[in-house]
Structure formats: C-alpha cells, structure tokens
Enzyme design. Structure first.
Site, PDB file in Angstrom:
ATOM      1  N   LYS A  56       0.820  -1.221   0.000  1.00 15.48           N
ATOM      2  CA  LYS A  56       0.000   0.000   0.000  1.00 15.48           C
ATOM      3  C   LYS A  56       0.850   1.266   0.000  1.00 15.48           C
ATOM      4  CE  LYS A  56      -4.198  -1.752   0.191  1.00 15.48           C
ATOM      5  NZ  LYS A  56      -5.060  -1.631  -1.000  1.00 15.48           N
TER       6      LYS A  56
ATOM      7  N   GLU B 211     -10.123   6.024   2.447  1.00 14.02           N
ATOM      8  CA  GLU B 211     -10.985   4.987   2.993  1.00 14.02           C
ATOM      9  C   GLU B 211     -10.078   3.861   3.465  1.00 14.02           C
ATOM     10  OE1 GLU B 211     -10.106   5.106  -0.114  1.00 14.02           O
ATOM     11  OE2 GLU B 211      -9.438   3.046  -0.448  1.00 14.02           O
TER      12      GLU B 211
ATOM     13  N   SER C  50       1.897  -9.622  -0.565  1.00 13.27           N
ATOM     14  CA  SER C  50       1.555  -8.196  -0.567  1.00 13.27           C
ATOM     15  C   SER C  50       1.737  -7.526   0.781  1.00 13.27           C
ATOM     16  CB  SER C  50       0.107  -8.014  -1.041  1.00 13.27           C
ATOM     17  OG  SER C  50      -0.768  -8.748  -0.211  1.00 13.27           O
TER      18      SER C  50
END
Lengths: 97, 395
Positions: free
Chosen positions: B86, B108, B375
């Site tokens: 991210k 969000e 990830s």
C-alpha cells in the site's frame, strides 16, 4: 407543449423528490398524489440503490428503508404506471370542473 | 488503455457532477507530473530511502522442495515500511497532492492497512489526514485505529450501509465533494473513476519492474507464472503490469472465495459477479438480479470488496490473466504453511496467493518458475486466525 416544458411555464417549478417504496409502494403512491394536489409541478421519483454514493444521510436512510421493504426496479415501474393512471383521472376531473 | 480511462468496456468516469472538477484537476496534474523527471526522482528517493525499496525477490527453497514442482520465488512487499504494498501508492499520491497544493489527505480503509499507510505519508509530508473506516471495521481492527491516531490522523467511523469498506469508500467520496479545494482523496486501490485506476497502477507497477530485473539477474530469464491476490487488485496489477506484453508469462489473480463461490458468503467478483457500474467505474460487481450491490464476505478484510479494478476485468475479458477463487480454509492453511515452512508470516490477503501456488507448483515441472507476491505481513491477522482455529485470543 410537453408536461415537463409546461411545468416550467411560470419560470420556476416546485419539484418534490420522493424515494420509491419508502417504506412501501402504497405510501409512495399516496405521497405523490398529495404532492400533486398541493401544487407540485414535477415530481422526481428516486429508484432506491443499495449504495447511494452521491446522497446525504436523509435520502440514504430512505433508500435503505425502501430496500428493506422489498422494493425492486420492476415494482418501481409498476408503481409509476399506477401513478400515471391516477394522475390522468385526477387531471381529467379537474379539467371538467 | 483507450481514451477516457477505458480498459476495453471497463473503467470510465461514472461520478456525480459535483466531483467532476476535482477529477479533471487530478487528471491534468497527473498527466503533467508523471512525465516530470523531478517528480519521478523525488518519488524514487522516497521509495528507496523511506519505504525500503527495492523489496527482496526471495527464493523459497524449502517450500519449493516440499511441494516438489516449480521453483517458487516470493516478492516480499511485506518488507516495505508499514508492512504492505500500500505504501507505494500512498507515497506517490501524497507527493502528487503536495505538488497540487493540497494540504489535506482523506482515505478509505477496510482492515486499516491503507489508512495506516496514508496516515504515515501525511505525517511524513506534514499534511492533515482524515481516514474513513466502517464502524464494524473500527471494532474489528481497533489496533489499526490506534495506529492511525498515533500517526496524527483522525478516524471517522462510517455508520451507513453495512458499515464496512464499500461504505467507507462512499463516505470518502461524499466528503471529497464537499471539500475539494484543499483536499486530495487518496484512493487505496486500482478502482474508482479514471484517473485513479491508472494512477494507482503506475505507482504499484514498481513491483513488476523490480521482479523483472531481479528475475533476469537471478535466473537469466522471465518467470513462467506471476501470481498475486486480488481484492480491488492493486498489488496484482502492480505485479502483472510489466509482464502484460510478455505473452509467455502466465498471470494469475487469486480472489477471495470466502466460504466458497457456490455460497452467498463470497467476495470472488470475477468468478461470481456481473458487469455493472459502481464507485465511479464500469467493471464486474457482486450484485443481485436488480443490480443492487450484494453483501460480500471473506475472512480477509482487505479482499472484502464487491468489485474489482477495471483493468483486471479487461485482462479477464481478453484472456490475458486468469482469476481463480481461493476459500477461507485454503488461505488459513497457506498462512500457517508459509509461517512454518519459510518463517514468513504473510497477510491473510497474500495467503490467498500462497494457497494457489501450493496447488499449482506440484503440477509443474521443476524447471518452471513461479513468482508469488506477498503483498503484506501477517502480524495484523494473528489474533483473527487464532480465533478461526478456536483459540480465544484478543489483541
């Protein structure tokens, strides 16, 4: 002149917004006819959506209540047909008077 | 990509007029800065000096030998600062917002990973930060709420709809409409209206750029398979992007099937969804026969979203990538397997990709190569997995 064009013949129009099926279609039907009797020039009917991104909390709430009451797109069009029929009868009666 | 942000029939800009100006401003700014060498230099400095890039491409020898088939490499996005991929997107968007003169970031978040990453970037760049999080998720992920506050962000619990990720996206979009002048909406995945799917993909594409370089250095050739988990699909598109033109490299996205794609408790959008329009884009969505967005379920809060990014929908349509469902049970087993076998605790999201690698590798020859993107790290999931296994642990 179309109904929409004639609604603006005075320059401004009174346009209430009503969410279909909140909390049931019978209430929507009665609310629309009352709005007509009380001077609405145009009525905007909202088709409820599970995730109304562009709406504020009041209409979001109305959408959720309507969906919980079992409204579907098919039922909205059924309701609109019923409203048009009732409106035509109302308009004809008023024209005679 | 075609004009107006289309990927085949998918993508586009299906948004209220109130957002159009903000979207156009962002589009113009990004068109300018993506080709600005100064911007790219600043971004790669942030990547390398702050976020710990390049991330390792690790040969999982024990896993490879245990499964007895293709050679498995892990792309270690879990080793990035803040513990997931991210951060790549967030640093890019925060830098872009700063260049645009914005002083406030909103975001969000579902599980809280993107919220934490945005709060981190805001702290680093001296920006105000507000994170929208479904009220349900603030309870499930209380520790991440604390983390965001520690980093100086304020967290707004979203009480509309199902009080989860999709409602947090809706609320962040609403907030953006009311305050566009000083605020950038830092969207967390390759979704939403154009230009977001392209912006987020470009910032995440560093993953496949590195995989390619590292693979050529280690093996002198390209991998046979690249796979990653898909919710909205940002780590997957990042892992795929520089291989899309290399037709011999098979691309596989692993979707969250929840309790199974034959149940209603699933979030496998490509496998169970239909074409629709939501959150500003045309793509595949889990929905009922009248187009109402269906409630979705996965053990993984990060994959618990009823849609998928438009570029994935297109790669599926043209057959360039395939999308396979992985259940909660399979993901939890993979979570435990990788921890035990390689000493790497993967995020429950990433565990969906590990699970499919465990199925696929034994069916392939030993001279084949699979790259799996990890990830994120799985520390955040330990309590939830323990509870899944019947151990009564709370954070």
């Amino acid at each position: 002149m179309s109904n929409i064009a004639s609604a603006f013949s005075k320059g401004k129009a009174f346009i209430p917004f009503i969410t279909c099926g909140d909390p049931d279609t019978e209430t929507t039907y009665r609310a629309v006819l009352e709005a007509v009797k009380n001077g609405a020039d145009l009525i905007e009917l909202g088709i409820p959506f599970s995730d109304p991104t562009a709406e504020g909390p009041v209409i979001q709430g109305a959408n959720i209540r309507a969906l919980a009451g079992g409204i579907t797109t098919d039922k909205v069009f059924e309701l609109v047909r019923k409203i048009i029929k009732a409106y035509d009868e109302y308009a004809e009666k008023n024209n005679k008077e | 990509m075609d004009s107006k942000g289309r990927f085949g029939v998918h993508g586009g800009q299906y948004i209220p007029e109130t957002l159009m100006n903000a979207i156009h401003e962002l589009e113009r700014a990004y068109e300018h800065y993506k080709n600005d060498p100064e911007f790219q230099k600043e971004l790669s400095t942030l990547f390398n000096e702050y976020a710990n890039r390049p991330s390792l491409l690790y040969y999982a020898k024990k896993m490879t030998e245990d499964l007895g088939g293709a050679k498995i490499y892990l792309k270690r996005e879990d080793l990035n600062h803040t513990g997931a991929h991210k951060v790549n997107n967030v640093l890019g968007q925060a830098l872009l917002a700063k260049k645009m003169g914005k002083t406030r970031l909103i975001a969000e978040t579902g599980a809280g990973q993107h919220g934490v990453a945005t709060a981190t970037a805001a702290a680093l760049m001296g920006m105000e930060c507000v994170v929208f999080m479904g009220e349900e998720d603030t309870k499930r992920q209380a520790l991440n709420v604390y983390r965001m506050k520690l980093l100086g962000a304020s967290v707004v619990p979203v009480k509309t709809g199902t009080r989860t990720l999709k409602d947090a996206v809706s609320e962040a979009m609403r907030e953006w409409t009311t305050r566009v002048e000083d605020t950038h909406y830092c969207l967390g995945s390759v979704m939403g209206p154009h230009p977001f799917p392209t912006i987020v993909r470009d910032f995440q594409a560093v993953i496949s750029k590195e995989i390619k370089e590292q693979m050529l250095e280690k093996e002198g050739r390209l991998p046979d398979v690249v796979m990653a988990c898909v919710g909205g699909g940002s780590n997957a598109i990042g892992s795929f992007y520089h291989f899309i033109e290399d037709k011999d490299v098979q691309l596989i996205g692993c979707e969250a099937a929840g309790r199974g794609i034959d149940t209603f408790e699933t979030a496998a959008t490509v496998n169970t969804g239909r074409l629709g329009i939501f959150h500003g884009m045309k793509s595949y969505f889990c929905q009922d026969e009248f187009g109402q967005i269906a409630p979705v379920y996965s053990i993984s809060a990060g994959l618990d979203y009823p849609g998928v990014g438009p570029e994935h929908a297109h790669l599926h349509d043209i057959g360039r990538a395939s999308y396979v469902p992985v259940t909660d049970d399979e993901a939890v087993e993979a979570f435990e397997y990788l921890s035990r076998t390689e000493g790497i605790i993967p995020a429950i999201e990433s565990s969906h990709a590990i699970a499919y690698a465990m199925k696929l590798a034994p069916t392939m020859d030993k001279d084949k190569i699979i790259v799996v993107t990890v990830s994120g790290r799985g520390d955040k999931d330990c309590a939830a997995i323990a509870r899944y296994r019947g151990e009564n642990i709370y954070e």
